[in-house]
Design a protein around this motif. Structure first.
Motif, short mmCIF file in Angstrom:
data_model
loop_
_atom_site.label_atom_id
_atom_site.label_comp_id
_atom_site.label_asym_id
_atom_site.label_seq_id
_atom_site.Cartn_x
_atom_site.Cartn_y
_atom_site.Cartn_z
N UNK A 160 54.74 28.42 28.67
CA UNK A 160 56.10 28.20 29.15
C UNK A 160 56.32 26.76 29.62
N UNK A 161 55.24 26.09 30.06
CA UNK A 161 55.36 24.70 30.50
C UNK A 161 55.73 23.77 29.35
N UNK A 162 55.53 24.22 28.11
CA UNK A 162 55.78 23.36 26.95
C UNK A 162 57.24 23.41 26.50
N UNK A 216 57.68 31.82 23.04
CA UNK A 216 57.68 30.97 24.23
C UNK A 216 58.78 29.91 24.20
N UNK A 217 59.74 30.09 23.31
CA UNK A 217 60.88 29.18 23.23
C UNK A 217 60.43 27.72 23.10
N UNK A 218 59.53 27.49 22.15
CA UNK A 218 58.97 26.15 21.95
C UNK A 218 59.78 25.37 20.92
N UNK A 223 46.75 28.40 29.30
CA UNK A 223 46.39 29.71 29.86
C UNK A 223 47.66 30.38 30.39
N UNK A 224 47.53 31.69 30.56
CA UNK A 224 48.59 32.48 31.17
C UNK A 224 49.85 32.69 30.35
#
Length: 334
Positions: A207-209, A236-238, A286-287
């Motif tokens: 999600x951070x990406x 992940x909506x990348x 991770x996660x």
């Protein structure tokens, strides 16, 4: 002065070379056995055929060559002058035939294994296998422009012995006799330059990406890696950018090294080397942990001894899947 009855402008006759039937390899093998033993009967024993068959093969060879190769003596047979001239060439012909057969015969030739990329985790796994078994004969190949269907067909046809692929196909769609074994889950990492806003992170979540440009040039529609990244992007909506030709990993690393707005994804098991001046960072995800699922594709009836050894090595050294792993919905659990 002889006369020429051909009219001016008429085409010259075409000279047709005499026809020579091809030389029979079994007949050549028989000739060598007779020459080495000096007797048709002993040659028949060595070749495990009848003496009549030996005589017939030699006679057919002499007929095709238009010469006599042996003369009979009180003790057996001996080579004629023509036979002596033919003998060294016959030996070389048989050696060439045996080399040709060995080049494609499973067990005699090298084990042919296909990998998508020579720097990928499967290629590194093959390298570790080779270091553990330095005496084996291994041929690592990369099929040109082959997607998973083409790779499976190459395995099925016997062009290669095995392939490492992510297989987005249900078992019912696989050709008969093809086995797909999940052997290597490679966790993804983010690769960035020092100027990138995420460069200082020790770990990241997928999600951070979101919102960051991830450049993976050369993704071909219809390929299994395209199917993987399509589902990863949706999950992940990348923002994955596949625009531009793939000039190789060195060009990609050069582009990322000084960029503040470009990153890429690599497998943790992929081998990438760059100058220290580029200061690139590999950041684990991770996660959850997205993993690229490499499967080992081979035929169930392939009896190549090195294939058996490789399969055992892959199973014995298979890394544990991360407890929080993410994988595409079309990948079967191992």
């Amino acid at each position: 002065m002889g006369s020429n009855n051909r009219r001016a402008g008429e085409p010259q006759p075409t000279l047709v070379p005499p026809y020579h039937p091809p030389v029979d390899i079994d007949a050549v093998r028989t000739l060598l056995a007779v020459a080495d033993t000096g007797q048709f009967q002993e040659a028949a024993v060595d070749l495990r055929i009848s003496q009549q068959a030996v005589s017939k093969r030699v006679a057919n060879l002499e007929r095709s060559l238009g010469v006599t190769l042996f003369t009979r003596t009180a003790r057996g047979v001996r080579l004629t002058v023509d036979g002596q001239a033919f003998l060294p060439h016959a030996r070389e012909l048989l050696r060439a035939a045996e080399r040709a057969a060995a080049s494609v015969r499973p067990g005699d030739r090298a084990l042919r294994v296909d990998v998508l990329n020579r720097r990928s985790a499967p290629a590194e796994a093959l390298h570790r296998f080779y270091r553990a078994h330095p005496g084996i004969d291994l041929d690592v190949v990369t099929l040109p422009d082959a997607n998973v269907e083409a790779a499976i067909e190459a395995v099925h046809a016997g062009e290669i012995d095995a392939s490492f692929r992510a297989v987005p196909l249900p078992a019912r769609e696989l050709p008969d006799g093809i086995l797909v074994e999940r052997v290597l889950d490679d966790p993804l990492q983010l690769l960035v330059g020092a100027a990138h806003p995420l460069a200082a992170a020790a770990t990241l979540t997928p999600d951070d990406l979101a919102g960051h440009r991830i450049w993976i040039p050369g993704i071909r529609p219809g390929a299994e890696w395209a199917a993987y990244y399509d589902e990863l992007t949706e999950a992940f909506d990348l923002r994955i950018d596949a625009i531009g030709p793939n000039f190789g990993s060195a060009a990609l690393l050069d582009a990322i090294a000084d960029a503040a707005d470009v990153a890429t994804l690599v497998g943790s098991g992929d081998r990438h080397v760059w100058p220290a001046t580029q200061d690139l960072r590999r950041i684990p995800l991770h996660g959850p942990t997205p993993v690229y699922p490499h499967s080992f594709v081979h035929r169930t009836d392939n009896r190549h001894p090195t294939l058996t050894a490789l399969r055992r090595h892959l199973v014995a050294t298979r890394p544990a899947r991360p407890s929080d792993s993410w994988e595409p919905s079309w990948v079967g659990r191992r």
